[in-house]
Design an enzyme around this catalytic site. Structure first.
Site, PDB file in Angstrom:
ATOM      1  N   ARG A  24      21.002  -9.015  48.961  1.00  0.00           N
ATOM      2  CA  ARG A  24      20.738  -8.354  47.895  1.00  0.00           C
ATOM      3  C   ARG A  24      20.385  -9.554  46.917  1.00  0.00           C
ATOM      4  O   ARG A  24      21.041 -10.670  46.868  1.00  0.00           O
ATOM      5  CB  ARG A  24      21.931  -7.651  47.297  1.00  0.00           C
ATOM      6  CG  ARG A  24      22.733  -6.766  48.107  1.00  0.00           C
ATOM      7  CD  ARG A  24      23.802  -5.958  47.653  1.00  0.00           C
ATOM      8  NE  ARG A  24      24.185  -4.928  48.727  1.00  0.00           N
ATOM      9  CZ  ARG A  24      25.355  -4.359  48.737  1.00  0.00           C
ATOM     10  NH1 ARG A  24      26.241  -4.623  47.689  1.00  0.00           N
ATOM     11  NH2 ARG A  24      25.762  -3.512  49.380  1.00  0.00           N
ATOM     12  N   ASP A  26      19.230 -10.018  42.619  1.00  0.00           N
ATOM     13  CA  ASP A  26      19.113  -9.606  41.423  1.00  0.00           C
ATOM     14  C   ASP A  26      17.913  -9.582  40.961  1.00  0.00           C
ATOM     15  O   ASP A  26      16.918 -10.340  41.469  1.00  0.00           O
ATOM     16  CB  ASP A  26      20.141 -10.356  40.163  1.00  0.00           C
ATOM     17  CG  ASP A  26      21.545 -10.518  40.692  1.00  0.00           C
ATOM     18  OD1 ASP A  26      21.944  -9.535  41.091  1.00  0.00           O
ATOM     19  OD2 ASP A  26      22.013 -11.455  40.324  1.00  0.00           O
ATOM     20  N   ARG A 172      23.880 -18.678  41.562  1.00  0.00           N
ATOM     21  CA  ARG A 172      23.420 -18.796  40.129  1.00  0.00           C
ATOM     22  C   ARG A 172      24.724 -19.535  39.405  1.00  0.00           C
ATOM     23  O   ARG A 172      24.404 -20.322  38.499  1.00  0.00           O
ATOM     24  CB  ARG A 172      22.972 -17.493  39.645  1.00  0.00           C
ATOM     25  CG  ARG A 172      21.639 -17.040  40.169  1.00  0.00           C
ATOM     26  CD  ARG A 172      21.185 -15.744  39.702  1.00  0.00           C
ATOM     27  NE  ARG A 172      21.258 -15.495  38.182  1.00  0.00           N
ATOM     28  CZ  ARG A 172      21.129 -14.540  37.297  1.00  0.00           C
ATOM     29  NH1 ARG A 172      21.265 -13.313  38.154  1.00  0.00           N
ATOM     30  NH2 ARG A 172      21.076 -14.516  36.192  1.00  0.00           N
TER      31      ARG A 172
END
Length: 232
Positions: A24, A26, A172
């Protein structure tokens, strides 16, 4: 992008198609090594024709590099052994418009050696609660980080991360923390305490999404799904 792909597959194959992605991402994060699988394709679907048709329908924003048949028990997410990401930084006095969408501009110098020293403390099996979020109380924040390293090529600094899986915003957060080390705002050895804290507030900020890219997904038998392999 998943919705666009499913819509195109549905029109192409004449049936409702549900897909599963290997990882997945963002909003704003890129993927050149995403893998998608579906159990809804007809048995007589020609992988090459499906690839070409999808590229005609969805390109250039979405590109399918290859399409292949897989065993019935294959699952793009759960069959994966590891996922690899790169976080890219442009370390230069002036921004570059051509790289603005895929790199984070950092006008000040970075100590890449210090960043690599800090990264070494994070490799291995750990509770990564300080570097991300889990979806619910039943999920575990433990992950195995196989590789975390920083490289420099001219003005581009890349943070490479490979793990069996990542918790939400983990890469991140790792990038944001290593950036603080590279800037001299943290000592490389501080990362030991950050990891042990198991507290999101202990780590650095979540780096901007546009510098991150999913580059490959690895599967059993040495098969690497990337870049952009759709499995039917």
């Amino acid at each position: 992008m998943q919705g666009e792909l499913e819509s195109a597959l549905g029109r192409l194959l004449g049936r409702e198609i549900s897909t599963v992605g290997a990882g997945r991402t963002d909003a704003g994060v890129h993927a050149i090594g995403q893998v998608v699988s579906t159990a809804d394709a007809p048995d007589d679907a020609d992988p090459v024709k499906v690839r070409d048709a999808l590229n005609a329908m969805c390109g250039p924003a979405l590109s399918v590099r290859a399409c292949r048949e897989v065993p019935a028990d294959f699952h793009a997410r759960f069959s994966a052994l590891s996922r690899s990401y790169i976080y890219a930084l442009l370390v230069a006095e002036a921004p570059d418009p051509w790289l603005a969408r895929t790199t984070l501009w950092h006008p000040e110098p970075l100590d890449v050696d210090a960043m690599n020293e800090a990264a070494g403390h994070l490799v291995g099996n750990h509770d990564f609660s300080s570097f991300g979020r889990i979806p619910n109380q039943e999920a575990t924040p433990e992950r195995t980080l196989y590789e975390l390293r920083c490289t420099r090529n001219d003005d581009i600094v890349r943070i490479w991360a490979r793990a069996n899986a990542f918790i939400h915003q983990m890469v991140r957060s790792l990038a944001g923390t290593l950036l603080q080390v590279g800037e001299g705002r943290r000592d490389p050895d501080d990362i030991v305490a950050v990891l042990a804290a198991k507290d999101r507030a202990a780590a650095g900020p979540v780096a901007a999404p546009h510098g991150l890219c999913l580059v490959s997904v690895e599967y059993p038998d040495g098969w690497s799904g990337g870049p952009n392999v759709a499995s039917l």
